[in-house]
Each structure stands twice: as structure tokens, then as C-alpha cells.
Design a protein around this motif. Sequence first.
Motif, PDB file in Angstrom:
ATOM      1  N   LEU A   1       8.066  20.447 -49.302  1.00  0.00           N
ATOM      2  CA  LEU A   1       8.192  21.861 -49.649  1.00  0.00           C
ATOM      3  C   LEU A   1       9.208  22.570 -48.764  1.00  0.00           C
ATOM      4  CD1 LEU A   1       7.008  24.127 -51.455  1.00  0.00           C
ATOM      5  CD2 LEU A   1       5.356  24.573 -49.639  1.00  0.00           C
ATOM      6  N   TRP A   2       9.296  22.158 -47.505  1.00  0.00           N
ATOM      7  CA  TRP A   2      10.255  22.757 -46.578  1.00  0.00           C
ATOM      8  C   TRP A   2      11.598  22.027 -46.601  1.00  0.00           C
ATOM      9  CZ3 TRP A   2       9.680  27.289 -44.194  1.00  0.00           C
ATOM     10  CH2 TRP A   2       8.386  27.804 -44.076  1.00  0.00           C
ATOM     11  N   LEU A   3      11.562  20.713 -46.835  1.00  0.00           N
ATOM     12  CA  LEU A   3      12.787  19.931 -46.730  1.00  0.00           C
ATOM     13  C   LEU A   3      13.716  20.137 -47.911  1.00  0.00           C
ATOM     14  CD1 LEU A   3      14.405  17.786 -45.202  1.00  0.00           C
ATOM     15  CD2 LEU A   3      13.115  16.041 -46.443  1.00  0.00           C
ATOM     16  N   PHE A   4      13.188  20.163 -49.122  1.00  0.00           N
ATOM     17  CA  PHE A   4      14.038  20.246 -50.302  1.00  0.00           C
ATOM     18  C   PHE A   4      14.867  21.537 -50.357  1.00  0.00           C
ATOM     19  CE2 PHE A   4      11.236  17.118 -52.888  1.00  0.00           C
ATOM     20  CZ  PHE A   4      11.826  16.074 -52.196  1.00  0.00           C
ATOM     21  N   PRO A   5      14.266  22.711 -50.145  1.00  0.00           N
ATOM     22  CA  PRO A   5      15.115  23.923 -50.151  1.00  0.00           C
ATOM     23  C   PRO A   5      16.174  23.910 -49.063  1.00  0.00           C
ATOM     24  CG  PRO A   5      12.789  24.488 -50.349  1.00  0.00           C
ATOM     25  CD  PRO A   5      12.838  23.047 -49.990  1.00  0.00           C
ATOM     26  N   THR A   6      15.827  23.381 -47.882  1.00  0.00           N
ATOM     27  CA  THR A   6      16.799  23.323 -46.797  1.00  0.00           C
ATOM     28  C   THR A   6      17.947  22.382 -47.149  1.00  0.00           C
ATOM     29  OG1 THR A   6      15.033  23.731 -45.199  1.00  0.00           O
ATOM     30  CG2 THR A   6      17.113  22.883 -44.339  1.00  0.00           C
ATOM     31  N   ALA A   7      17.601  21.216 -47.719  1.00  0.00           N
ATOM     32  CA  ALA A   7      18.640  20.274 -48.141  1.00  0.00           C
ATOM     33  C   ALA A   7      19.510  20.879 -49.236  1.00  0.00           C
ATOM     34  CB  ALA A   7      18.001  18.970 -48.620  1.00  0.00           C
ATOM     35  N   GLY A   8      18.884  21.581 -50.180  1.00  0.00           N
ATOM     36  CA  GLY A   8      19.646  22.225 -51.240  1.00  0.00           C
ATOM     37  C   GLY A   8      20.598  23.280 -50.715  1.00  0.00           C
ATOM     38  N   LEU A   9      20.134  24.057 -49.741  1.00  0.00           N
ATOM     39  CA  LEU A   9      20.982  25.081 -49.137  1.00  0.00           C
ATOM     40  C   LEU A   9      22.159  24.444 -48.413  1.00  0.00           C
ATOM     41  CD1 LEU A   9      20.800  28.206 -48.950  1.00  0.00           C
ATOM     42  CD2 LEU A   9      19.853  27.897 -46.673  1.00  0.00           C
ATOM     43  N   PHE A  10      21.890  23.354 -47.708  1.00  0.00           N
ATOM     44  CA  PHE A  10      22.946  22.668 -46.957  1.00  0.00           C
ATOM     45  C   PHE A  10      23.994  22.092 -47.898  1.00  0.00           C
ATOM     46  CE2 PHE A  10      24.537  18.671 -45.053  1.00  0.00           C
ATOM     47  CZ  PHE A  10      25.186  19.205 -43.953  1.00  0.00           C
ATOM     48  N   ILE A  11      23.564  21.424 -48.966  1.00  0.00           N
ATOM     49  CA  ILE A  11      24.509  20.830 -49.911  1.00  0.00           C
ATOM     50  C   ILE A  11      25.301  21.910 -50.633  1.00  0.00           C
ATOM     51  CG2 ILE A  11      24.688  19.456 -52.021  1.00  0.00           C
ATOM     52  CD1 ILE A  11      22.249  17.868 -51.050  1.00  0.00           C
ATOM     53  N   SER A  12      24.628  22.985 -51.046  1.00  0.00           N
ATOM     54  CA  SER A  12      25.314  24.060 -51.770  1.00  0.00           C
ATOM     55  C   SER A  12      26.374  24.741 -50.919  1.00  0.00           C
ATOM     56  CB  SER A  12      24.293  25.098 -52.245  1.00  0.00           C
ATOM     57  OG  SER A  12      23.378  24.531 -53.164  1.00  0.00           O
ATOM     58  N   SER A  13      26.180  24.736 -49.612  1.00  0.00           N
ATOM     59  CA  SER A  13      27.153  25.402 -48.737  1.00  0.00           C
ATOM     60  C   SER A  13      28.493  24.672 -48.720  1.00  0.00           C
ATOM     61  CB  SER A  13      26.597  25.500 -47.311  1.00  0.00           C
ATOM     62  OG  SER A  13      26.473  24.221 -46.714  1.00  0.00           O
ATOM     63  N   PHE A  14      28.545  23.418 -49.206  1.00  0.00           N
ATOM     64  CA  PHE A  14      29.793  22.657 -49.254  1.00  0.00           C
ATOM     65  C   PHE A  14      30.356  22.567 -50.669  1.00  0.00           C
ATOM     66  CE2 PHE A  14      27.653  21.028 -45.470  1.00  0.00           C
ATOM     67  CZ  PHE A  14      28.680  21.105 -44.526  1.00  0.00           C
ATOM     68  N   ARG A  15      29.727  23.228 -51.630  1.00  0.00           N
ATOM     69  CA  ARG A  15      30.186  23.154 -53.013  1.00  0.00           C
ATOM     70  C   ARG A  15      30.993  24.391 -53.376  1.00  0.00           C
ATOM     71  NH1 ARG A  15      25.653  22.032 -57.122  1.00  0.00           N
ATOM     72  NH2 ARG A  15      27.286  20.869 -58.201  1.00  0.00           N
ATOM     73  N   THR A  16      31.784  24.269 -54.429  1.00  0.00           N
ATOM     74  CA  THR A  16      32.580  25.397 -54.894  1.00  0.00           C
ATOM     75  C   THR A  16      31.735  26.296 -55.784  1.00  0.00           C
ATOM     76  OG1 THR A  16      33.351  24.200 -56.852  1.00  0.00           O
ATOM     77  CG2 THR A  16      34.635  23.953 -54.834  1.00  0.00           C
ATOM     78  N   ALA A  17      32.239  27.478 -56.048  1.00  0.00           N
ATOM     79  CA  ALA A  17      31.506  28.438 -56.877  1.00  0.00           C
ATOM     80  C   ALA A  17      31.292  27.898 -58.288  1.00  0.00           C
ATOM     81  CB  ALA A  17      32.255  29.767 -56.916  1.00  0.00           C
ATOM     82  N   ASP A  18      32.305  27.239 -58.860  1.00  0.00           N
ATOM     83  CA  ASP A  18      32.170  26.698 -60.215  1.00  0.00           C
ATOM     84  C   ASP A  18      31.099  25.621 -60.280  1.00  0.00           C
ATOM     85  OD1 ASP A  18      34.138  28.365 -61.160  1.00  0.00           O
ATOM     86  OD2 ASP A  18      35.743  26.906 -60.860  1.00  0.00           O
ATOM     87  N   GLN A  19      31.038  24.766 -59.263  1.00  0.00           N
ATOM     88  CA  GLN A  19      30.032  23.708 -59.264  1.00  0.00           C
ATOM     89  C   GLN A  19      28.628  24.278 -59.139  1.00  0.00           C
ATOM     90  OE1 GLN A  19      31.612  21.352 -55.999  1.00  0.00           O
ATOM     91  NE2 GLN A  19      32.265  19.769 -57.422  1.00  0.00           N
ATOM     92  N   ILE A  20      28.456  25.275 -58.273  1.00  0.00           N
ATOM     93  CA  ILE A  20      27.136  25.866 -58.092  1.00  0.00           C
ATOM     94  C   ILE A  20      26.657  26.537 -59.369  1.00  0.00           C
ATOM     95  CG2 ILE A  20      25.861  27.671 -56.845  1.00  0.00           C
ATOM     96  CD1 ILE A  20      27.528  27.067 -54.412  1.00  0.00           C
ATOM     97  N   SER A  21      27.556  27.195 -60.081  1.00  0.00           N
ATOM     98  CA  SER A  21      27.168  27.915 -61.295  1.00  0.00           C
ATOM     99  C   SER A  21      26.909  26.974 -62.467  1.00  0.00           C
ATOM    100  CB  SER A  21      28.260  28.922 -61.674  1.00  0.00           C
ATOM    101  OG  SER A  21      29.484  28.256 -61.936  1.00  0.00           O
ATOM    102  N   SER A  22      27.458  25.761 -62.415  1.00  0.00           N
ATOM    103  CA  SER A  22      27.335  24.862 -63.553  1.00  0.00           C
ATOM    104  C   SER A  22      26.223  23.835 -63.406  1.00  0.00           C
ATOM    105  CB  SER A  22      28.660  24.127 -63.783  1.00  0.00           C
ATOM    106  OG  SER A  22      28.997  23.314 -62.668  1.00  0.00           O
ATOM    107  N   SER A  23      25.770  23.548 -62.185  1.00  0.00           N
ATOM    108  CA  SER A  23      24.752  22.513 -62.006  1.00  0.00           C
ATOM    109  C   SER A  23      23.995  22.744 -60.711  1.00  0.00           C
ATOM    110  CB  SER A  23      25.390  21.113 -61.991  1.00  0.00           C
ATOM    111  OG  SER A  23      26.253  20.974 -60.877  1.00  0.00           O
ATOM    112  N   GLY A  24      22.821  22.134 -60.609  1.00  0.00           N
ATOM    113  CA  GLY A  24      22.009  22.234 -59.407  1.00  0.00           C
ATOM    114  C   GLY A  24      22.518  21.323 -58.303  1.00  0.00           C
ATOM    115  N   TRP A  25      22.054  21.581 -57.085  1.00  0.00           N
ATOM    116  CA  TRP A  25      22.525  20.807 -55.934  1.00  0.00           C
ATOM    117  C   TRP A  25      22.150  19.340 -56.041  1.00  0.00           C
ATOM    118  CZ3 TRP A  25      18.837  18.251 -53.129  1.00  0.00           C
ATOM    119  CH2 TRP A  25      17.517  18.698 -53.241  1.00  0.00           C
TER     120      TRP A  25
END
Length: 392
Positions: free
Chosen positions: A26-50
Motif C-alpha cells: 500500500l505504501w510502496l506502489f504509490p511511491t514507486a509510481g511517483l518515482f517512475i512518473s517523475s522521469f516520464r514526459t507529459a505525453d506519456q503520463i497522460s496516455s498511460s499509467g506508470w
Amino acid sequence: MDDGMAGGKSSLTWVVNISVVLLVALWLFPTAGLFISSFRTADQISSSGWWASMFPQEQNQTLRTARPGEDNIAEVNGVYQIDGNLFVAEGQAADIDAVQATISAWGTGSLNIDEYAPGDTADLGDGEQITVQANGDYVWTSPEPQSGRGQRVFTTAKTPPEFTLDNYRNVLFNPNNREGMAKAFFNTLTVTIPATIIPILIAAFAAYALAWMDFPGRALLIAAVVGLLVVPLQLALIPLLRLHNEIGIGKGYLGVWLAHTGFGLPLAIYLLRNYMVGLPRDIIENARVDGATDFQIFVKIILPLSYPALASFAIFQFLWTWNDLLVALVFLIDSSGDTTVMTKQIVELLGTRGGNWEILATSAFVSIAVPLLVFFSLQRFLVRGLLAGSVK
């Protein structure tokens, strides 16, 4: 061995293990998602999940050909022609060799974005035609010289996984970007470090006095400390701010340091006193027999033995102060924004640029990176400090 016998293994052990795994996830997945999303572009974030970041992504994009001009219009067999690459023209690739996207369908109207396949030729009217290949190459022909803006093309393309450090450069190191978090980051450190050290120093002295020194009213002071633990800090915000204004502190770092110190002292004193009471009495009595003063006992014996409790409170105080918004809004934030902390900066991003998820993800991960480092550095002392005084 029977489950009900003393020392037997409980039949609910697997339930406990599953619960722990679920809590960690419950704590690890959101943190991992936040970390991965911080390295993605705006188009990638808007088109698919981390969770899909490691796989090719299919995106719908609106691209344009190069703007017609004397330098790119060529007459071939009596027909005017403009050729190039859609991704290069839009600046998504530096040259044709840098193009990584593959177009699977395209169209010339927003209602039929998948009308044509790569290699097909679309009729634009008035004799104009355009042909688009899978790699984005196009040929735009016309019986008359083209003019105006470039031809708009709607594409559906698969792009390979892409990770970038541009979000961090934009957030931390761009001086012209009002979304930069570097100043807010150092402002938060300026607030958090003194607001963690000051209450520890004061509480350590007070806890030693309440634990090992006899003086009138000690029991009442202990009761008062316990009572202050349940007082909501919101009750003291306005009176304390008025006091700061009357004595000339106003809104500034000194005021927010004192506010955090006052709000953190009850827990600090309670936690440290419980730990110090549990220390061996013989050590302290022997030190007094040898002629040591209370200050020497405190510095040379109590403090080294109380390190787990000190580290435990430091974790709580640091995390609370670092993530605080309410106290900072009341005692620190000014109109110029020179003392804006990270929590306030993130709130402003949410309020004004809520669509820029790559900026928000990067800013949020920057804000939690330091607390995570502090927690994992000192977490081995956390349980020892919390259990202080619970077992005699």
C-alpha cells in the motif's frame, strides 16, 4: 504442537504475514509510481499509467508539416512538392535518424484520425495531396505553390519507453521557471533542521529533570506534559501569532522555529522521560557517589544511553516539520514568496498548473526524498525509542 499451547505457533500467523505484505504494498506502489512518473514526459503520463512505462506506448498526436517557404518548395514535373518528416518538423526529433515513433494510422481530420494507413495518399482538395509513411516521412504536393501554415496531420503512433531528467532540471535548476523548487527546498531545510534540533535540546534537559531530579511540583509538570499531548495545535495558532506580533517576531524563520518547538515539546519530553526513567539507576547513583554533577551525568551518561529515544523523536519531528503546511502558512509565508516552503509550492502547482503532471510528480518526489532518507537512516532506533518505558 497444539495451537492453543503456550509457545505454540498461532494459526493466524499467515493472516499477520499477509497483512504486513499488503501494508507494505500500500505504501510502496504509490511511491514507486511517483518515482517512475517523475522521469516520464507529459505525453506519456497522460496516455498511460506508470506501470506501463517499460512498454511501447500508443499515442494520438496532432502534427504539422513544415511551413511552406521558398526554401522548401520544389517543383517536380509541374507539381509543387514539400517533403520532410512530421516528427522532425514538430521538434520531437532532431533529424530523421533520431525518429523512434512508428505511425500505425493517420488522418487529416479530427473526426477520422485513423482514416489512412502508412503509405496511403490523402486528397486535401483543390488538387492537393499528402502521403505519410510509417516513420513520419511525408510528401505534400499541390498544383500551385503551397502557402499559409503547414498541413495538419492526426497520427496514431507507437513510441518506445522514454525516460528523461528534464523534469528534475526544470523543477530544481531552472532559474527562470516559476515552478522551480530549488529555493523552496532550501527554505524547507532552513525551517526543518532548527525546528528539529531545538526541541530535542530543550526536551532532553527537561526529561532528565523530570526523570531523575527531585523538586516540588514535578508530578504536576509531568501531568501537564501528558495533558498537552491531546491539545490540538489549531487552538494555539492565532494566540501564538498575536504573541509573535506583539514581541516583534512577526512572520519569519524565528517565529516558525519557536512554533514548531512549542508544538513538538510535549511529545519530546514525554518520549524522552519514559526512556530515561528506564535507564539503570545504579549507573546514575554510582556517578553521584563519584562526585559527578547532574550536568556531567546528563552529558556523559544519559545522553549517550538515550540515543535511540533521541533518534526516534528526531524522525517524528523531522517528518512532521518537513511535511507541514498549516504552521508554515500561519507563521512563515509572506507576500514576496522568499520563504515559501515545498508544501506551499506544491499547493500552488496544483492550483495553477494542475495539468502538468510531470512537474507535480517530480516536485512531490523531491519533497519526499529527504524524509525517506532520514527515516531509513534512523528507523532501526524507532521501535526501541517508542517502546521505552513500556516494559520494566
